[in-house]
Write a protein that holds these residues in place. Structure first.
Motif, PDB file in Angstrom:
ATOM      1  N   MET A 228       0.821  -1.220   0.000  1.00 35.44           N
ATOM      2  CA  MET A 228       0.000   0.000   0.000  1.00 35.44           C
ATOM      3  C   MET A 228       0.853   1.268   0.000  1.00 35.44           C
ATOM      4  O   MET A 228       0.498   2.283   0.578  1.00 35.44           O
ATOM      5  N   THR A 229       2.019   1.171  -0.637  1.00 37.13           N
ATOM      6  CA  THR A 229       2.866   2.353  -0.834  1.00 37.13           C
ATOM      7  C   THR A 229       2.850   2.649  -2.324  1.00 37.13           C
ATOM      8  O   THR A 229       3.636   2.108  -3.087  1.00 37.13           O
ATOM      9  N   THR A 230       1.925   3.473  -2.738  1.00 36.29           N
ATOM     10  CA  THR A 230       1.714   3.746  -4.151  1.00 36.29           C
ATOM     11  C   THR A 230       2.613   4.879  -4.636  1.00 36.29           C
ATOM     12  O   THR A 230       2.589   5.969  -4.067  1.00 36.29           O
ATOM     13  N   PRO A 231       3.427   4.626  -5.682  1.00 34.94           N
ATOM     14  CA  PRO A 231       4.255   5.693  -6.244  1.00 34.94           C
ATOM     15  C   PRO A 231       3.387   6.847  -6.742  1.00 34.94           C
ATOM     16  O   PRO A 231       2.246   6.640  -7.163  1.00 34.94           O
ATOM     17  N   PRO A 236       0.185   1.930 -15.285  1.00 36.88           N
ATOM     18  CA  PRO A 236      -1.147   2.478 -15.514  1.00 36.88           C
ATOM     19  C   PRO A 236      -1.919   2.676 -14.197  1.00 36.88           C
ATOM     20  O   PRO A 236      -1.503   2.181 -13.153  1.00 36.88           O
ATOM     21  N   VAL A 237      -3.036   3.383 -14.289  1.00 37.80           N
ATOM     22  CA  VAL A 237      -3.820   3.680 -13.093  1.00 37.80           C
ATOM     23  C   VAL A 237      -4.966   2.668 -12.953  1.00 37.80           C
ATOM     24  O   VAL A 237      -5.852   2.616 -13.801  1.00 37.80           O
ATOM     25  N   PRO A 238      -4.944   1.856 -11.892  1.00 42.61           N
ATOM     26  CA  PRO A 238      -6.040   0.898 -11.680  1.00 42.61           C
ATOM     27  C   PRO A 238      -7.298   1.605 -11.196  1.00 42.61           C
ATOM     28  O   PRO A 238      -7.235   2.701 -10.646  1.00 42.61           O
ATOM     29  N   HIS A 239      -8.431   0.963 -11.393  1.00 40.51           N
ATOM     30  CA  HIS A 239      -9.686   1.532 -10.901  1.00 40.51           C
ATOM     31  C   HIS A 239      -9.766   1.458  -9.382  1.00 40.51           C
ATOM     32  O   HIS A 239     -10.297   2.358  -8.730  1.00 40.51           O
ATOM     33  N   TYR A 240      -9.231   0.358  -8.813  1.00 39.16           N
ATOM     34  CA  TYR A 240      -9.278   0.168  -7.372  1.00 39.16           C
ATOM     35  C   TYR A 240      -7.940  -0.405  -6.900  1.00 39.16           C
ATOM     36  O   TYR A 240      -7.243  -1.092  -7.656  1.00 39.16           O
ATOM     37  N   ILE A 241      -7.605  -0.127  -5.649  1.00 41.90           N
ATOM     38  CA  ILE A 241      -6.395  -0.677  -5.036  1.00 41.90           C
ATOM     39  C   ILE A 241      -6.782  -1.347  -3.729  1.00 41.90           C
ATOM     40  O   ILE A 241      -7.513  -0.769  -2.916  1.00 41.90           O
ATOM     41  N   ILE A 242      -6.301  -2.577  -3.522  1.00 37.81           N
ATOM     42  CA  ILE A 242      -6.570  -3.297  -2.279  1.00 37.81           C
ATOM     43  C   ILE A 242      -5.255  -3.801  -1.699  1.00 37.81           C
ATOM     44  O   ILE A 242      -4.276  -4.000  -2.428  1.00 37.81           O
TER      45      ILE A 242
END
Length: 273
Positions: A228-231, A236-242
């Protein structure tokens, strides 16, 4: 059949359904400096090289270290060589580079099969993941979509016994193109009799899982990012992150709320007109 407009969910295998990161952490505890998936099996190889073949501990560790480096840089072309021959060659080269002398194919093969067998024993589908898949499958169709050599991936699939939880399993090495090519996603849709706009892709790789889902025009992409450390410049950009695959049902629920809100807005707009 379907949940909130979603009729099918595609899951990646490695680092998504089977937790290779946790296996790596266990490996660090068992033998340093190995921090990668497969290190517990390397510990067994080290022990075998010492006890059976009388290698010094330092030599055995260097051999395994070299094999790990070769696996990281591995580029496999199934048209030229099968994965078994390639990986036996990794061991053969590592032994020769460390010990010198003539190549020892038999010892290399022994090390490879010990490493491979032990690694497969560490691939498990967690009980809570099995439960989630069972519940999801009551409302949507599930498909396992994994890149990689067909023999290697099929062995992993059998080892973690995940076949009963899916309506279909697609291995990239058995297709003309792998993720992120749209063709393999469209093939998956055809297998299940659904449209891309009715499907969700879940995986840990931005380059293959998320980019592939976007390329294929799927309804949504869900990036499993355990750290959960997003640059800042995530692409590409995902719709959701889990952070856990177990969070997926909540994401599907959220998608449903968004859809209901949109339908309500459209209805209001129609009434005003």
């Amino acid at each position: 059949m379907g949940v909130h407009g979603v009729k099918a969910v595609f899951f990646d295998l490695d680092n998504t359904l089977i937790d290779t990161a946790a296996a790596g952490r266990r490996a660090i505890e068992e033998v340093r400096p190995f921090a990668l998936m497969g290190a517990p099996s390397l510990l067994k190889v080290i022990n075998a090289l010492q006890s059976k073949h009388h290698y010094a501990e330092g030599e055995a560790r260097v051999i395994c270290d070299k094999v790990q480096a070769k696996l990281l840089k591995e580029c496999h072309d199934p048209a030229k060589m099968c994965i078994t021959d390639l990986r036996i060659s990794h061991w053969e080269e590592a032994i020769q580079e460390t010990i010198g002398g003539e190549a020892n194919r038999n010892l290399a093969a022994e090390c490879y099969y010990l490493w491979k067998t032990t690694r497969l024993q560490h691939l498990t589908l967690a009980e809570d993941t099995r439960g989630m898949l069972t519940e999801l499958r009551k409302g949507v169709r599930l498909l396992l979509l994994t890149n990689g050599d067909k023999q290697t991936q099929r062995e992993k699939i059998e080892a973690c016994a995940c076949q009963p939880y899916f309506d279909a399993i697609v291995v990239g090495g058995e297709q003309k193109e792998e993720k992120p090519a749209p063709s393999i996603f469209h093939y998956c849709c055809d297998l299940l009799g659904v449209q891309p706009a009715e499907c969700v892709m879940v995986g840990d790789s931005l380059d293959t899982d998320i980019q592939g889902g976007l390329n294929a025009g799927l309804k949504a992409t869900v990036w499993l990012n355990k750290a959960m450390t997003t640059p800042v410049d995530t692409s590409p950009v995902p719709h959701y992150i889990i952070s856990s695959v177990l969070d997926l049902p909540a994401v599907l629920q959220k998608m449903g709320h968004k859809m209901n809100a949109k339908l309500g807005t459209d209805h209001m707009a129609g009434s005003n007109e």
